[in-house]
Design an enzyme around this catalytic site. Structure first.
Site, mmCIF file in Angstrom:
data_model
loop_
_atom_site.group_PDB
_atom_site.id
_atom_site.type_symbol
_atom_site.label_atom_id
_atom_site.label_comp_id
_atom_site.label_asym_id
_atom_site.label_seq_id
_atom_site.Cartn_x
_atom_site.Cartn_y
_atom_site.Cartn_z
ATOM 1 N N PHE A 189 -26.295 -22.415 -12.580
ATOM 2 C CA PHE A 189 -27.404 -23.355 -12.432
ATOM 3 C C PHE A 189 -27.334 -24.105 -11.107
ATOM 4 O O PHE A 189 -26.249 -24.336 -10.586
ATOM 5 C CB PHE A 189 -27.397 -24.365 -13.591
ATOM 6 C CG PHE A 189 -27.559 -23.699 -14.932
ATOM 7 C CD1 PHE A 189 -28.831 -23.451 -15.445
ATOM 8 C CD2 PHE A 189 -26.453 -23.267 -15.651
ATOM 9 C CE1 PHE A 189 -28.985 -22.790 -16.660
ATOM 10 C CE2 PHE A 189 -26.598 -22.604 -16.866
ATOM 11 C CZ PHE A 189 -27.868 -22.367 -17.377
ATOM 12 N N GLY A 190 -28.509 -24.480 -10.613
ATOM 13 C CA GLY A 190 -28.574 -25.325 -9.429
ATOM 14 C C GLY A 190 -28.384 -26.785 -9.823
ATOM 15 O O GLY A 190 -28.356 -27.121 -11.010
ATOM 16 N N GLY A 191 -28.227 -27.633 -8.823
ATOM 17 C CA GLY A 191 -28.218 -29.073 -9.060
ATOM 18 C C GLY A 191 -26.948 -29.637 -9.672
ATOM 19 O O GLY A 191 -26.960 -30.757 -10.179
ATOM 20 N N HIS A 197 -30.723 -16.915 0.370
ATOM 21 C CA HIS A 197 -29.734 -16.679 -0.690
ATOM 22 C C HIS A 197 -30.459 -16.411 -2.010
ATOM 23 O O HIS A 197 -31.257 -17.215 -2.477
ATOM 24 C CB HIS A 197 -28.831 -17.904 -0.807
ATOM 25 C CG HIS A 197 -27.675 -17.744 -1.746
ATOM 26 N ND1 HIS A 197 -26.515 -17.076 -1.414
ATOM 27 C CD2 HIS A 197 -27.495 -18.160 -3.016
ATOM 28 C CE1 HIS A 197 -25.677 -17.105 -2.427
ATOM 29 N NE2 HIS A 197 -26.249 -17.748 -3.434
ATOM 30 N N SER A 244 -31.002 -21.447 -1.189
ATOM 31 C CA SER A 244 -31.042 -20.646 -2.410
ATOM 32 C C SER A 244 -32.412 -20.790 -3.056
ATOM 33 O O SER A 244 -32.819 -21.891 -3.434
ATOM 34 C CB SER A 244 -29.966 -21.130 -3.385
ATOM 35 O OG SER A 244 -30.259 -20.628 -4.676
ATOM 36 N N MET A 261 -17.164 -20.314 -4.708
ATOM 37 C CA MET A 261 -18.050 -21.139 -5.543
ATOM 38 C C MET A 261 -17.507 -22.562 -5.571
ATOM 39 O O MET A 261 -16.337 -22.780 -5.909
ATOM 40 C CB MET A 261 -18.130 -20.587 -6.971
ATOM 41 C CG MET A 261 -18.917 -19.292 -7.139
ATOM 42 S SD MET A 261 -20.589 -19.291 -6.455
ATOM 43 C CE MET A 261 -21.386 -20.568 -7.452
ATOM 44 N N HIS A 266 -26.435 -12.698 -4.205
ATOM 45 C CA HIS A 266 -25.262 -13.160 -4.952
ATOM 46 C C HIS A 266 -25.427 -12.696 -6.393
ATOM 47 O O HIS A 266 -26.247 -13.229 -7.135
ATOM 48 C CB HIS A 266 -25.208 -14.701 -4.833
ATOM 49 C CG HIS A 266 -24.145 -15.355 -5.664
ATOM 50 N ND1 HIS A 266 -24.133 -16.713 -5.907
ATOM 51 C CD2 HIS A 266 -23.057 -14.848 -6.295
ATOM 52 C CE1 HIS A 266 -23.084 -17.008 -6.663
ATOM 53 N NE2 HIS A 266 -22.424 -15.897 -6.914
ATOM 54 N N GLY A 297 -29.376 -25.160 -2.510
ATOM 55 C CA GLY A 297 -30.584 -24.941 -3.304
ATOM 56 C C GLY A 297 -31.367 -26.216 -3.464
ATOM 57 O O GLY A 297 -32.360 -26.462 -2.773
ATOM 58 N N ASP A 316 -20.944 -22.312 -1.944
ATOM 59 C CA ASP A 316 -22.156 -22.297 -2.771
ATOM 60 C C ASP A 316 -22.006 -23.243 -3.956
ATOM 61 O O ASP A 316 -21.140 -23.028 -4.810
ATOM 62 C CB ASP A 316 -22.392 -20.856 -3.261
ATOM 63 C CG ASP A 316 -23.674 -20.685 -4.054
ATOM 64 O OD1 ASP A 316 -24.460 -21.638 -4.162
ATOM 65 O OD2 ASP A 316 -23.878 -19.562 -4.570
ATOM 66 N N GLY A 317 -22.884 -24.267 -3.971
ATOM 67 C CA GLY A 317 -22.936 -25.168 -5.117
ATOM 68 C C GLY A 317 -22.644 -26.608 -4.743
ATOM 69 O O GLY A 317 -21.586 -26.909 -4.198
ATOM 70 N N MET A 349 -28.872 -13.353 -11.811
ATOM 71 C CA MET A 349 -28.094 -13.711 -13.005
ATOM 72 C C MET A 349 -28.551 -12.857 -14.187
ATOM 73 O O MET A 349 -29.754 -12.621 -14.346
ATOM 74 C CB MET A 349 -28.306 -15.184 -13.350
ATOM 75 C CG MET A 349 -27.975 -16.139 -12.203
ATOM 76 S SD MET A 349 -28.125 -17.841 -12.726
ATOM 77 C CE MET A 349 -27.912 -18.698 -11.162
ATOM 78 N N MET A 351 -24.476 -12.551 -9.978
ATOM 79 C CA MET A 351 -23.723 -13.149 -11.083
ATOM 80 C C MET A 351 -24.012 -12.313 -12.322
ATOM 81 O O MET A 351 -24.721 -12.722 -13.240
ATOM 82 C CB MET A 351 -24.150 -14.610 -11.266
ATOM 83 C CG MET A 351 -23.526 -15.525 -10.216
ATOM 84 S SD MET A 351 -24.434 -17.060 -10.009
ATOM 85 C CE MET A 351 -25.710 -16.505 -8.892
ATOM 86 N N ASP A 406 -29.981 -15.543 -5.961
ATOM 87 C CA ASP A 406 -29.041 -15.621 -7.077
ATOM 88 C C ASP A 406 -29.502 -14.739 -8.225
ATOM 89 O O ASP A 406 -30.410 -15.103 -8.970
ATOM 90 C CB ASP A 406 -28.924 -17.075 -7.554
ATOM 91 C CG ASP A 406 -28.181 -17.943 -6.563
ATOM 92 O OD1 ASP A 406 -27.034 -17.596 -6.225
ATOM 93 O OD2 ASP A 406 -28.742 -18.955 -6.112
HETATM 94 C C1 DX5 Z 1 -25.326 -21.350 -8.735
HETATM 95 C C2 DX5 Z 1 -25.905 -20.577 -7.590
HETATM 96 C C3 DX5 Z 1 -26.259 -21.390 -6.408
HETATM 97 C C4 DX5 Z 1 -27.279 -22.474 -6.666
HETATM 98 C C5 DX5 Z 1 -26.838 -23.650 -5.846
HETATM 99 O O1 DX5 Z 1 -24.867 -20.472 -9.683
HETATM 100 O O2 DX5 Z 1 -25.005 -19.585 -7.158
HETATM 101 O O3 DX5 Z 1 -26.641 -20.575 -5.312
HETATM 102 O O4 DX5 Z 1 -28.588 -22.143 -6.306
HETATM 103 O O5 DX5 Z 1 -27.660 -24.728 -6.138
HETATM 104 P P1 DX5 Z 1 -27.358 -26.178 -5.597
HETATM 105 O O6 DX5 Z 1 -27.337 -26.118 -4.093
HETATM 106 O O7 DX5 Z 1 -28.501 -26.979 -6.123
HETATM 107 O O8 DX5 Z 1 -26.024 -26.592 -6.159
HETATM 108 ZN ZN ZN Z 2 -25.464 -18.445 -5.270
#
Ligand code: DX5
Ligand code: ZN
Length: 218
Positions: A141-143, A31, A6, A135, A64, A195, A173-174, A35, A66, A33
C-alpha cells in the site's frame, strides 16, 4: 539521482494524463507497482496496463512485481514494454534463474528486499543485477510511514558496491518525503520512488523539485 513517481497513487481513471504530468515535472522513471493479491494483500496492474501506458511516455517504465512466482509474468511484462523488472527475493525459490530470465528478455533486472530481509539474502546475486530495490515500508500500500531501520541496509549495499566494484543502482521505495529522502541519499541511494508525496501534492512539479533539493542537500 532520479525520482520515480509511483502511479499507485495516481488517478486510475486518468493514468496516461498522470504519467505525462510527472514526466513534464522532471521525473526520471515511471514506477509501476504490480500486485497479485497473494504476495501482498492488494491487487493492481498487470502487463496490459504497462502496454497501454507505453506509448504515453518516453520515460523508462520501472516495474516492481509484488507477485508470487514472478517467473510466470516476466515474459509478459517484457513484451508489454517494461524497461526495468524488479522481483522480490521473498517471492521465488529460484532468484538467480528468475533474474536470468529478465536479462534474457533484454530488460534491466532488479532484486527487491522487504524491510525484514537482510542484505545477506541477496549477496550471492549482487553481481548479476542492474538495480537493488530496498523496501522502506512493507509492500502492498501507498501512504505508509518510512521504516528507519532500512537505512543501514542502503549503507551496506553502497559499501558492497564500492568494495566489489558492482554496478547496480540502489532504489528506495515507501514513505519517501522531503523529510526522509535525505538520509536515503546520504546512505547511497540513487533512485527514489514516491507515490503519495508526489500525487498527493497540489503542485506536482514543486513536490518533485523539493524531493530533488532535499536529496541533494545531504
Ligand atoms: C508499496 C509500493 C510503493 C508505493 C509507495 O508497496 O511498492 O511503490 O507506491 O507509496 P508511498 O510513496 O506513498 O509510500
Ligand atoms: Zn513499488
Amino acid at each position: 539521482m532520479m525520482i520515480a513517481p509511483s502511479i499507485l497513487s495516481a488517478d486510475f481513471a486518468n493514468l496516461a494524463h498522470d504519467v505525462k504530468l510527472v514526466e513534464e515535472a522532471g521525473a526520471g522513471y515511471i514506477h509501476i507497482d504490480a500486485m497479485d493479491g497473494q504476495f501482498v494483500d492488494n491487487l493492481t496492474f498487470g502487463p496490459n496496463v504497462v502496454k497501454a501506458l507505453r506509448p504515453h511516455t518516453k520515460l523508462p517504465l520501472d516495474c516492481h512485481l509484488m507477485v508470487e512466482n514472478p517467473e510466470k509474468l516476466i515474459p509478459a511484462f517484457a513484451k508489454a514494454g517494461a524497461d526495468i523488472i524488479s522481483i522480490h527475493v521473498e517471492a521465488t525459490k529460484h532468484i538467480h534463474g528468475a533474474l536470468q530470465m529478465i536479462k534474457q528478455e533484454n530488460v534491466s533486472a532488479g532484486v527487491v528486499i522487504n524491510p525484514g530481509t537482510p542484505v545477506s539474502a541477496i549477496e550471492p546475486i549482487l553481481s548479476e543485477v542492474d538495480l537493488v530495490l530496498v523496501m522502506t515500508v512493507n509492500p502492498g500500500f501507498g501512504g505508509q510511514s518510512f521504516i528507519e531501520s532500512t537505512v543501514a541496509k542502503i549503507e551496506t549495499l553502497n559499501q558492497l558496491r564500492k568494495d566489489k566494484n558492482y554496478h547496480y543502482l540502489i532504489e528506495v521505495d515507501g514513505g519517501i518525503t522531503d523529510e526522509t529522502i535525505g538520509q536515503c541519499s546520504k546512505a547511497g541511494a540513487d533512485v527514489f520512488v514516491a507515490g503519495s508525496y508526489v500525487y498527493g501534492a497540489k503542485d506536482i512539479k514543486k513536490a518533485i523539485q523539493s524531493l530533488k533539493d532535499a536529496a541533494q542537500h545531504e
